[in-house]
Write a protein that holds these residues in place. Structure first.
Motif, short mmCIF file in Angstrom:
data_model
loop_
_atom_site.label_atom_id
_atom_site.label_comp_id
_atom_site.label_asym_id
_atom_site.label_seq_id
_atom_site.Cartn_x
_atom_site.Cartn_y
_atom_site.Cartn_z
N HIS A 313 42.36 -7.13 8.02
CA HIS A 313 41.93 -5.79 7.61
C HIS A 313 40.63 -5.86 6.80
O HIS A 313 40.35 -4.98 5.99
CB HIS A 313 43.03 -5.12 6.78
N GLU A 315 37.03 -5.29 6.13
CA GLU A 315 36.02 -4.35 6.62
C GLU A 315 34.71 -5.03 6.97
O GLU A 315 33.91 -4.49 7.73
CB GLU A 315 35.78 -3.26 5.57
N ARG A 316 34.47 -6.19 6.41
CA ARG A 316 33.24 -6.92 6.74
C ARG A 316 33.31 -7.53 8.13
O ARG A 316 32.29 -7.88 8.71
CB ARG A 316 33.00 -8.02 5.70
N HIS A 317 34.52 -7.65 8.65
CA HIS A 317 34.71 -8.25 9.97
C HIS A 317 34.96 -7.21 11.05
O HIS A 317 34.57 -7.41 12.21
CB HIS A 317 35.89 -9.23 9.92
N ILE A 318 35.59 -6.11 10.69
CA ILE A 318 35.99 -5.12 11.68
C ILE A 318 35.85 -3.71 11.11
O ILE A 318 36.23 -3.46 9.97
CB ILE A 318 37.44 -5.40 12.14
N ALA A 319 35.28 -2.82 11.91
CA ALA A 319 35.11 -1.43 11.46
C ALA A 319 36.45 -0.70 11.49
O ALA A 319 37.25 -0.89 12.40
CB ALA A 319 34.11 -0.71 12.37
N GLU A 320 36.70 0.10 10.47
CA GLU A 320 37.94 0.86 10.36
C GLU A 320 39.15 -0.03 10.65
O GLU A 320 39.93 0.22 11.57
CB GLU A 320 37.93 2.05 11.32
N PRO A 321 39.35 -1.06 9.86
CA PRO A 321 40.36 -2.08 10.17
C PRO A 321 41.80 -1.58 10.14
O PRO A 321 42.67 -2.18 10.77
CB PRO A 321 40.14 -3.14 9.10
N ARG A 323 42.83 1.25 11.34
CA ARG A 323 43.07 2.19 12.44
C ARG A 323 43.45 1.45 13.71
O ARG A 323 42.82 0.47 14.09
CB ARG A 323 41.80 3.03 12.70
N ASP A 325 43.35 0.96 17.47
CA ASP A 325 42.41 1.34 18.53
C ASP A 325 42.67 0.44 19.74
O ASP A 325 42.26 -0.71 19.78
CB ASP A 325 40.96 1.17 18.05
N ARG A 328 39.82 -1.46 21.40
CA ARG A 328 39.10 -2.48 20.66
C ARG A 328 39.20 -3.83 21.38
O ARG A 328 40.27 -4.22 21.84
CB ARG A 328 39.66 -2.60 19.24
N LYS A 331 38.52 -9.07 19.07
CA LYS A 331 39.02 -9.37 17.73
C LYS A 331 40.35 -10.13 17.85
O LYS A 331 41.43 -9.56 17.85
CB LYS A 331 39.22 -8.08 16.92
#
Length: 394
Positions: A313, A315-321, A323, A325, A328, A331
């Protein structure tokens, strides 16, 4: 660093002290540990050979819990690394892509049968009892060639053996499972088949001095225990998350080719979490030598917790972690670990999840939780994973 010094630094509340990407913390058993939670550092340390599951003094080593698979580390010996590699090669042959591909039609049959049972129930049933709990043991029966008339005992031992929060029940399960697996191996020495006990029997025949029955039983139990609890918990958690998001459920229902993406995303979100902020948890590793991580020196023998939930989770690795999706991509979830201790059963777990959800959404397009997600009781009271019951309606 001594435990006393850790407690002085942490204070009486048992919280954590920030230090770059590494924090001092206290485990549920009261032992000191270094907690790592950012994605990049966690992924890097999962493959760092200086951190391992071994310790020179297991009895005196810091640990996550007093008992169970996240309790004491394994004993370090000069031959431990070589033994580990040989064990992984043996287990890897048993979990080969060819064997798992051959198992796919049978897994589909098992899923169809379990969903038939679900469909026969009133339109309000316990998904965990009817589907999540029986699916992994039934699949492992096939992998191990367990006869139908011995399957009930086999399933019972498996469910008891994964109850590591209940030591008496866990011991009861292992006590039943270990000699039974040894019996299967002995049968395959005389009558080989295309299953895991046959592979173990072949190893014993080729090198009986190294591959003793005790070692082979340990390898088999490793496959079995790793293949039940985590898969069962992932099914429960994935259903909770996916059925609670009407848009994502509809996306997969309308485009079944998204199931593989959805499973990867659900596994990312399902990474092990701590059951409360006062008991930090992660994948445990012990430093085999002094290790410097982002300016922090971790001394030989100290415990490191790789928090894959927080890393998943980041945020530096994944947008809106946070949520879900199902579209996606790219990842890879950390739930199966990485490097020398990557879970060899990961392909089998993924296969079960993909087959189950593709079939489930097609047959039960209106499935939903029958209780609020917050009211579901965790299977393991120490960790927020799995469930003891999952009421659903459709």
């Amino acid at each position: 660093m001594a435990a006393v010094l850790f407690r002085v630094l942490l204070g009486s509340e048992g919280g954590a002290m920030a230090h770059g990407e590494v924090r001092l913390t206290t485990t549920a058993s009261g032992h000191p540990a270094w907690l790592v939670s950012d994605h990049g550092t966690v992924r890097r340390l999962l493959t760092d050979p200086r951190l391992d599951v071994y310790h020179e003094d297991p009895a005196g080593a810091p640990r996550c819990f007093a008992s169970g698979p996240f309790g004491p580390p394994q004993q370090w010996t000069p031959d431990a690394a070589e033994d580990h590699l040989r064990m992984r090669r043996l287990v890897g042959r048993s979990m080969s892509a060819r064997r798992l591909a051959g198992l796919r039609p049978r897994i589909q049959e098992i899923v169809d049968g379990l969903l038939d049972d679900l469909a026969a129930a009133p339109r309000h049933a316990d998904f965990h009892r009817l589907v999540s709990a029986p699916l992994p043991p039934l699949v492992l029966r096939e992998l191990f060639g367990v006869p139908d008339d011995e399957g009930g005992d086999f399933d019972g031992w498996l469910h008891d053996a994964i109850s590591d929060h209940d030591p008496d029940r866990m011991v009861r399960g292992i006590t039943g499972l270990s000699p039974y697996v040894a019996t299967l191996v002995r049968r395959r020495i005389a009558e080989p088949r295309g299953d895991v006990p046959t592979d173990l029997a072949a190893a014993h025949t080729e090198d009986p001095e190294h591959w003793t029955m005790e070692r082979l039983t340990g390898a088999a139990c490793l496959i079995l225990l790793a293949g039940v609890g985590p898969t069962m918990d992932a099914i429960d958690d994935s259903l909770v998350r996916l059925s609670a998001d009407a848009d994502q459920w509809a996306a997969v229902r309308e485009s079944p080719e998204l199931v593989e993406n959805a499973v990867e995303e659900l596994l990312r979100l399902s990474a092990i979490t701590a059951a409360g902020t006062r008991t930090p948890f992660g994948i445990p590793r012990w430093a085999g030598t002094d290790v410097t991580v982002d300016g922090t020196t971790i001394r030989k023998g100290e415990l490191v917790l790789l928090d894959i939930h927080a890393a998943s989770h980041d945020e530096r690795h994944i947008a809106e972690p946070d949520r879900l999706d199902v579209h996606r991509t790219g990842k890879t979830p950390l739930i199966f670990g990485a490097g020398a201790h990557y879970c060899l059963g990961a392909p089998l777990a993924r296969m079960q999840l993909c087959i189950l959800f593709r079939t489930l959404i097609g047959r039960f397009p209106a499935m939903r939780l029958a209780v609020p997600a917050g009211g579901i009781r965790s299977r393991d009271p120490r960790l927020a994973v799995g469930s003891t019951g999952l009421p659903v309606a459709w």
